[in-house]
Design a protein around this motif. Structure first.
Motif, PDB file in Angstrom:
ATOM      1  N   GLN A 188       0.833  -1.182   0.000  1.00 49.15           N
ATOM      2  CA  GLN A 188       0.000   0.000   0.000  1.00 49.15           C
ATOM      3  C   GLN A 188       0.878   1.246   0.000  1.00 49.15           C
ATOM      4  OE1 GLN A 188      -3.017  -0.220   2.951  1.00 49.15           O
ATOM      5  NE2 GLN A 188      -4.398   1.066   1.749  1.00 49.15           N
ATOM      6  N   VAL A 189       0.452   2.247  -0.741  1.00 47.16           N
ATOM      7  CA  VAL A 189       1.238   3.467  -0.884  1.00 47.16           C
ATOM      8  C   VAL A 189       0.855   4.456   0.200  1.00 47.16           C
ATOM      9  CG1 VAL A 189       1.716   5.403  -2.379  1.00 47.16           C
ATOM     10  CG2 VAL A 189       1.442   3.114  -3.363  1.00 47.16           C
ATOM     11  N   HIS A 190       1.877   5.048   0.787  1.00 49.42           N
ATOM     12  CA  HIS A 190       1.647   6.095   1.770  1.00 49.42           C
ATOM     13  C   HIS A 190       2.540   7.278   1.462  1.00 49.42           C
ATOM     14  CE1 HIS A 190      -0.971   3.915   4.513  1.00 49.42           C
ATOM     15  NE2 HIS A 190      -0.199   2.867   4.326  1.00 49.42           N
ATOM     16  N   LEU A 191       1.942   8.448   1.473  1.00 54.81           N
ATOM     17  CA  LEU A 191       2.678   9.704   1.375  1.00 54.81           C
ATOM     18  C   LEU A 191       2.285  10.528   2.589  1.00 54.81           C
ATOM     19  CD1 LEU A 191       2.110  10.640  -2.386  1.00 54.81           C
ATOM     20  CD2 LEU A 191       4.017   9.372  -1.393  1.00 54.81           C
ATOM     21  N   VAL A 192       3.265  10.914   3.368  1.00 55.88           N
ATOM     22  CA  VAL A 192       2.978  11.632   4.603  1.00 55.88           C
ATOM     23  C   VAL A 192       3.739  12.940   4.613  1.00 55.88           C
ATOM     24  CG1 VAL A 192       3.042  11.562   7.106  1.00 55.88           C
ATOM     25  CG2 VAL A 192       2.628   9.452   5.810  1.00 55.88           C
ATOM     26  N   GLU A 193       2.990  14.036   4.587  1.00 55.99           N
ATOM     27  CA  GLU A 193       3.597  15.365   4.634  1.00 55.99           C
ATOM     28  C   GLU A 193       3.753  15.820   6.082  1.00 55.99           C
ATOM     29  OE1 GLU A 193       0.615  15.901   1.064  1.00 55.99           O
ATOM     30  OE2 GLU A 193       0.501  15.142   3.109  1.00 55.99           O
ATOM     31  N   SER A 194       4.714  16.673   6.278  1.00 53.83           N
ATOM     32  CA  SER A 194       4.889  17.324   7.567  1.00 53.83           C
ATOM     33  C   SER A 194       5.608  18.647   7.353  1.00 53.83           C
ATOM     34  CB  SER A 194       5.693  16.424   8.525  1.00 53.83           C
ATOM     35  OG  SER A 194       6.971  16.160   7.995  1.00 53.83           O
ATOM     36  N   GLY A 195       5.578  19.489   8.381  1.00 55.29           N
ATOM     37  CA  GLY A 195       6.341  20.721   8.331  1.00 55.29           C
ATOM     38  C   GLY A 195       5.546  21.985   8.118  1.00 55.29           C
ATOM     39  N   GLY A 196       4.246  21.875   7.934  1.00 55.40           N
ATOM     40  CA  GLY A 196       3.459  23.078   7.772  1.00 55.40           C
ATOM     41  C   GLY A 196       3.338  23.868   9.067  1.00 55.40           C
ATOM     42  N   GLY A 197       2.754  25.043   8.956  1.00 51.30           N
ATOM     43  CA  GLY A 197       2.564  25.857  10.143  1.00 51.30           C
ATOM     44  C   GLY A 197       2.273  27.286   9.799  1.00 51.30           C
ATOM     45  N   LEU A 198       2.388  28.134  10.802  1.00 49.33           N
ATOM     46  CA  LEU A 198       2.143  29.560  10.675  1.00 49.33           C
ATOM     47  C   LEU A 198       3.476  30.291  10.662  1.00 49.33           C
ATOM     48  CD1 LEU A 198       0.264  32.059  10.763  1.00 49.33           C
ATOM     49  CD2 LEU A 198       0.323  31.870  13.266  1.00 49.33           C
ATOM     50  N   VAL A 199       3.632  31.171   9.690  1.00 46.11           N
ATOM     51  CA  VAL A 199       4.874  31.924   9.570  1.00 46.11           C
ATOM     52  C   VAL A 199       4.548  33.335   9.103  1.00 46.11           C
ATOM     53  CG1 VAL A 199       5.270  31.182   7.184  1.00 46.11           C
ATOM     54  CG2 VAL A 199       7.214  31.827   8.609  1.00 46.11           C
ATOM     55  N   GLN A 200       5.387  34.270   9.473  1.00 55.69           N
ATOM     56  CA  GLN A 200       5.190  35.647   9.012  1.00 55.69           C
ATOM     57  C   GLN A 200       5.688  35.802   7.578  1.00 55.69           C
ATOM     58  OE1 GLN A 200       7.137  38.165  11.934  1.00 55.69           O
ATOM     59  NE2 GLN A 200       5.199  38.471  13.003  1.00 55.69           N
ATOM     60  N   ALA A 201       5.132  36.758   6.905  1.00 60.68           N
ATOM     61  CA  ALA A 201       5.577  37.058   5.545  1.00 60.68           C
ATOM     62  C   ALA A 201       7.085  37.325   5.554  1.00 60.68           C
ATOM     63  CB  ALA A 201       4.824  38.244   4.987  1.00 60.68           C
ATOM     64  N   GLY A 202       7.750  36.769   4.551  1.00 57.61           N
ATOM     65  CA  GLY A 202       9.203  36.876   4.487  1.00 57.61           C
ATOM     66  C   GLY A 202       9.928  35.723   5.136  1.00 57.61           C
ATOM     67  N   GLY A 203       9.206  34.923   5.879  1.00 57.42           N
ATOM     68  CA  GLY A 203       9.807  33.795   6.572  1.00 57.42           C
ATOM     69  C   GLY A 203       9.939  32.561   5.706  1.00 57.42           C
ATOM     70  N   SER A 204      10.350  31.470   6.343  1.00 53.39           N
ATOM     71  CA  SER A 204      10.620  30.224   5.626  1.00 53.39           C
ATOM     72  C   SER A 204       9.980  29.036   6.342  1.00 53.39           C
ATOM     73  CB  SER A 204      12.128  29.977   5.540  1.00 53.39           C
ATOM     74  OG  SER A 204      12.795  31.012   4.848  1.00 53.39           O
ATOM     75  N   LEU A 205       9.674  28.028   5.555  1.00 51.31           N
ATOM     76  CA  LEU A 205       9.233  26.745   6.062  1.00 51.31           C
ATOM     77  C   LEU A 205       9.808  25.664   5.172  1.00 51.31           C
ATOM     78  CD1 LEU A 205       5.414  27.160   6.868  1.00 51.31           C
ATOM     79  CD2 LEU A 205       7.228  26.733   8.525  1.00 51.31           C
ATOM     80  N   ARG A 206       9.993  24.498   5.748  1.00 50.37           N
ATOM     81  CA  ARG A 206      10.385  23.351   4.945  1.00 50.37           C
ATOM     82  C   ARG A 206       9.380  22.228   5.157  1.00 50.37           C
ATOM     83  NH1 ARG A 206      15.685  19.378   4.911  1.00 50.37           N
ATOM     84  NH2 ARG A 206      14.654  18.548   6.784  1.00 50.37           N
ATOM     85  N   LEU A 207       8.773  21.807   4.068  1.00 48.73           N
ATOM     86  CA  LEU A 207       7.843  20.693   4.106  1.00 48.73           C
ATOM     87  C   LEU A 207       8.571  19.407   3.717  1.00 48.73           C
ATOM     88  CD1 LEU A 207       4.742  22.261   2.312  1.00 48.73           C
ATOM     89  CD2 LEU A 207       5.473  22.469   4.702  1.00 48.73           C
ATOM     90  N   SER A 208       8.142  18.325   4.316  1.00 50.88           N
ATOM     91  CA  SER A 208       8.694  17.008   4.001  1.00 50.88           C
ATOM     92  C   SER A 208       7.571  16.100   3.528  1.00 50.88           C
ATOM     93  CB  SER A 208       9.360  16.389   5.225  1.00 50.88           C
ATOM     94  OG  SER A 208      10.406  17.188   5.707  1.00 50.88           O
ATOM     95  N   CYS A 209       7.934  15.174   2.674  1.00 49.00           N
ATOM     96  CA  CYS A 209       6.980  14.164   2.203  1.00 49.00           C
ATOM     97  C   CYS A 209       7.696  12.821   2.195  1.00 49.00           C
ATOM     98  CB  CYS A 209       6.462  14.512   0.819  1.00 49.00           C
ATOM     99  SG  CYS A 209       5.391  13.241   0.105  1.00 49.00           S
ATOM    100  N   ALA A 210       7.305  11.962   3.102  1.00 49.89           N
ATOM    101  CA  ALA A 210       7.898  10.633   3.185  1.00 49.89           C
ATOM    102  C   ALA A 210       7.036   9.652   2.413  1.00 49.89           C
ATOM    103  CB  ALA A 210       8.011  10.199   4.644  1.00 49.89           C
ATOM    104  N   ALA A 211       7.656   8.938   1.493  1.00 52.04           N
ATOM    105  CA  ALA A 211       6.937   8.009   0.627  1.00 52.04           C
ATOM    106  C   ALA A 211       7.282   6.565   0.982  1.00 52.04           C
ATOM    107  CB  ALA A 211       7.284   8.277  -0.831  1.00 52.04           C
ATOM    108  N   SER A 212       6.292   5.708   0.888  1.00 55.62           N
ATOM    109  CA  SER A 212       6.528   4.291   1.130  1.00 55.62           C
ATOM    110  C   SER A 212       5.560   3.473   0.306  1.00 55.62           C
ATOM    111  CB  SER A 212       6.357   3.964   2.617  1.00 55.62           C
ATOM    112  OG  SER A 212       5.044   4.215   3.031  1.00 55.62           O
ATOM    113  N   GLY A 213       5.901   2.239   0.089  1.00 57.29           N
ATOM    114  CA  GLY A 213       4.989   1.317  -0.572  1.00 57.29           C
ATOM    115  C   GLY A 213       5.400   0.896  -1.964  1.00 57.29           C
ATOM    116  N   ARG A 214       5.984   1.784  -2.723  1.00 56.38           N
ATOM    117  CA  ARG A 214       6.453   1.448  -4.065  1.00 56.38           C
ATOM    118  C   ARG A 214       7.308   2.605  -4.572  1.00 56.38           C
ATOM    119  NH1 ARG A 214       2.278   1.953  -8.916  1.00 56.38           N
ATOM    120  NH2 ARG A 214       4.282   2.273  -9.912  1.00 56.38           N
ATOM    121  N   THR A 215       7.866   2.409  -5.725  1.00 56.88           N
ATOM    122  CA  THR A 215       8.684   3.477  -6.307  1.00 56.88           C
ATOM    123  C   THR A 215       7.888   4.237  -7.356  1.00 56.88           C
ATOM    124  OG1 THR A 215       9.571   1.959  -7.945  1.00 56.88           O
ATOM    125  CG2 THR A 215      10.825   2.233  -5.903  1.00 56.88           C
TER     126      THR A 215
END
Length: 121
Positions: A1-28
């Motif tokens: 079974q395929v799973h894609l799991v995002e993380s890293g979102g949130g609240l940030v002020q304009a001009g700021g930075s965020l890094r989102l991650s996406c972990a994949a599993s199950g197949r290529t």
């Protein structure tokens, strides 16, 4: 079974930075894409990267601000977002496809649950 799991979102002020991650599993997959959907708007393409070493590509309005990278050993794709603007506020999704270099959401077979990014002005 395929799973894609995002993380890293949130609240940030304009001009700021965020890094989102996406972990994949199950197949290529050939390509991992990032999309976003703001309230009342259609889901839109942000950028994508292939697992095999291709250069990431982006929609024009994030070029120079967003960077997609991958860690093949961890089966994880990242979306580094810098110089964030209020208009970047949306739910961000990662998605996977066996197609190569597709910017249309219909190409993507598997989707993560989404992560909220809110940029305050």
């Amino acid at each position: 079974q395929v799973h894609l799991v995002e993380s890293g979102g949130g609240l940030v002020q304009a001009g700021g930075s965020l890094r989102l991650s996406c972990a994949a599993s199950g197949r290529t997959f050939s390509t991992m894409g990032w999309f976003r959907q703001a309230p009342g708007k259609e889901r839109e393409f942000v950028g994508a990267i292939t697992w095999s070493g291709g250069v990431p590509y982006y929609v024009d309005y994030v070029k120079g601000r967003f960077t997609i990278s991958r860690d093949n050993a961890k089966n994880t794709v990242y979306l580094q977002m810098n110089s964030l603007k209020a208009e970047d506020t949306a739910v961000y999704y990662c998605a996977a496809t066996t197609a190569v270099y597709c910017s249309d959401y219909v190409c993507y077979d598997y989707w993560g649950q989404g992560t909220q990014v809110t940029v305050s002005s």
